[in-house]
Design an enzyme around this catalytic site. Structure first.
Site, PDB file in Angstrom:
ATOM      1  N   ASP A  12       0.935  -1.082   0.133  1.00  0.00           N
ATOM      2  CA  ASP A  12       0.185   0.050  -0.131  1.00  0.00           C
ATOM      3  C   ASP A  12       1.052   1.144  -0.116  1.00  0.00           C
ATOM      4  O   ASP A  12       0.705   2.360  -0.811  1.00  0.00           O
ATOM      5  CB  ASP A  12      -0.838   0.026   1.138  1.00  0.00           C
ATOM      6  CG  ASP A  12      -2.055  -1.012   1.428  1.00  0.00           C
ATOM      7  OD1 ASP A  12      -2.971  -0.596   0.459  1.00  0.00           O
ATOM      8  OD2 ASP A  12      -2.010  -2.003   2.006  1.00  0.00           O
ATOM      9  N   LEU A  13       2.003   1.109   1.019  1.00  0.00           N
ATOM     10  CA  LEU A  13       2.593   2.528   1.027  1.00  0.00           C
ATOM     11  C   LEU A  13       3.549   2.888  -0.090  1.00  0.00           C
ATOM     12  O   LEU A  13       3.784   4.015  -0.538  1.00  0.00           O
ATOM     13  CB  LEU A  13       3.389   2.260   2.384  1.00  0.00           C
ATOM     14  CG  LEU A  13       2.586   1.969   3.725  1.00  0.00           C
ATOM     15  CD1 LEU A  13       3.757   1.581   4.816  1.00  0.00           C
ATOM     16  CD2 LEU A  13       1.772   3.338   4.082  1.00  0.00           C
TER      17      LEU A  13
END
Lengths: 400, 400
Positions: free
Chosen positions: B171-172
């Site tokens: 995600d990051l």
């Protein structure tokens, strides 16, 4: 002939003093997006040119980090070399370096000198710990950044060792952040007319990814335990065993878990008084794992991936690189491409994670031969043939 | 009073339809850099507002991803809500969303509609697998992206399970790449006058970090083995045991290894015929580990960190989060800061990994209360008090 589509950074001139990993990844991202990246190399070249398995004498490792760059061999430790570099910087938008803090000053390129030379220049630095603080002089390395940042400490089995990630992610994340910071500074310069310094430290980059692990620590003062592949707060979740191997299943909340169990004809679990809350399911991990694996074992991974994905349950195979690079989705996303070497073979390299539909990332320039852009770049900078010949003669620059 | 220093993205207007992790991380990075981020939330809010440990009723997890945003509650499933959104988009620079592919179309915001509405708009999407290819309809989740990308497959002990990273890095990383792509598109727009679509998939983002693991696979067709914390090609390297715990040491090449061994009074190893090449040292791992640990055991970690760093050997502690957040270097780098909630307490959050010396990242705006920017944002967009009251009345927007 139609004009080729150029990337969004077309016209942005980057002087790249970086080598090895973090900095070259940053400047490759800029190059993929269309920037004109001039890679300044010492006479022996970026050490990565000699690393990894060679294909026809060419390093795939180097190709993977250096497409979309032109190479100029320049002796930065001679006065004549410094003068050439200053001339290139006078006309550039961005300087990127990944020396230890203080090295740029030793090269005569302190902040004041650079500002006098080109007030619009954006000076980007990638390093291990940052250029201030007690560890400023420590040597940095990916493994150590993974250790010091807390990243290793949260990864791994509860009873096992803290576990590093095999890819050099602290270098790579610092490289992406540096590219982000550089582009923000380019946008900011339109208002101020001034460049500025951009700095990203490998340790800081990894710390910034601690997400809810850090917010939970701040809220509770409790150090998070390592939980391997299990979710710290939810069960069932993790790896389960089908007839031909494991799949990963992320039952991140009750709604998805219900779909998962119903697909396995185990829907009764959610209302059985032994298992009808998450705390009860956490306490009954072993029983539930056995129940689930006994169903899973009756069919293949492909079967379960198909029916579970159709039911909206996030799941997938733990792919090895052979599987990743033959995966039809990875192919559809063009995540393996070919990059030609300047006067050499085309090698497979990773594709572009940033997809733009107007001015897409592309291999605008090949992987450069050591010094292969020297004459071109120096000519563009206003050096004439005689001057270039003299610089070659005295060893300041390499030959093409 | 001096004008406050504003970030480099001051004036960039971002309409943020994202929730949970990947998208909010992207827009927080833009907000940290000075963009005006308007977080559109459903009436119940981003689900993360209710997740993690609460401090005075406030989620630290939410604070960690949502400083520097204004919140507007808007019902995107009503015609009136869609009309409000279109009005906000007409005047925006960037739209960011992290729905499943196709959702934007269902909201009536297909590519043609958006282009007609605002040809300068940059439309950024973060998703799991990308918006084309056979897996386009699969649900995505960080754990699954780690599995499918090959990332898990290379991490972990040789005899153990493939190992995920505990932080939600897919995600990051997708969020950081999306921010990079957005800024590149902003720069490109200055030449073309046109926005474009930017897309980053979580799986692609992780694939892009496979670095030399992928280039070695491409060159050799051999799937890399998991090597835990050891280096696949070099020994001694890894974790060693001092009197009070382990330290990580990265002897990445012979020159550093020589310094390491000499600091331990084991310099003779490099010339001993049993150990004088790396292949011999790889074969004699156990003996060498015992030799090294027997020296290490005589002194503390602090001792060895001090003398080894001074000798130029990259080394460090495997820090847990308590150690990280009390580390003087992390403090000097301001990697823990406070972000105030709108009308609430200030909570500890992670600091800024991108350091700019001219227009630095800052907490330009607090963590927003749900809907806390509604009246302000709608007023700026030209709605008058009566219109706003009517929109509140019919449930299209929330109250501040």
């Amino acid at each position: 002939m139609a004009e080729p589509v150029k990337g969004p950074l077309d016209g942005l001139r980057v002087i790249d003093l970086t080598r090895v990993l973090s900095g070259p990844f940053c400047t490759m991202i800029l190059g993929d997006l269309g920037a004109d990246v001039i890679k300044i190399e010492p006479p022996k070249g970026d050490p990565v040119r000699g690393q990894g398995t060679m294909t026809d004498g060419h390093s795939g490792y180097f190709a993977g980090f250096n497409r979309n760059k032109r190479s100029v061999v320049l002796d930065l430790y001679s006065d004549a070399g410094k003068a050439v570099l200053r001339r290139l910087l006078a006309d550039a938008d961005v300087l990127v370096e990944n020396f230890r803090p203080g090295t740029l000053d030793k090269l005569g390129l302190d902040e004041t000198t650079l500002k006098d030379l080109n007030p619009r220049l954006i000076v980007a630095s990638v390093n291990g710990y940052g250029s201030t603080g007690p560890y400023v002089d420590r040597p940095a390395f990916d493994f150590i950044a993974q250790a010091m940042s807390g990243f290793m400490g949260v990864n791994g089995e509860p009873e096992g060792q803290p576990m590093r990630a095999a890819p050099p992610i602290s270098d790579l994340i610092a490289g992406i952040y540096a590219a982000t910071g550089i582009l923000a500074a380019v946008i900011g310069r339109q208002k101020t007319g001034q460049g500025q310094a951009v700095e990203v430290a490998m340790v800081n980059g990894l710390v910034s990814l601690m997400a809810y692990l850090s917010s939970e620590y701040f809220a509770t003062d409790k150090v998070p335990a390592r939980t391997g592949n299990d979710h710290p707060l939810v069960y069932p979740y993790g790896l389960f065993t089908c007839s031909d191997g494991q799949i990963a299943v992320a039952n991140s909340h009750d709604q998805i878990l219900t779909r998962f169990l119903e697909t396995l004809d185990l829907g009764w679990i959610m209302t059985d008084p032994r298992y009808d809350t998450n705390p009860k399911r956490m306490a009954a991990r072993e029983e539930l794992r056995d129940l689930i694996d006994s169903r899973m074992a009756g069919k293949t991974r492909d079967h379960w991936l198909s029916v579970l994905n159709a039911a909206g349950v996030p799941c997938g195979i733990v792919q090895n690189l052979q599987q990743v690079f033959s995966d039809p989705q990875i192919a559809a996303q063009q995540m393996v491409i070919e990059a030609p070497w300047q006067d050499g073979p085309a090698l497979k390299v990773l594709g572009f994670p940033i997809k733009l539909n107007g001015t897409p990332c592309a291999v605008h320039r090949p992987v450069p031969r050591l010094g292969g852009g020297t004459t071109e770049v120096l000519t563009e900078a206003g050096f004439d043939q005689d001057q270039i010949a003299a610089l070659v003669q005295d060893g300041t620059i390499g030959t093409d």
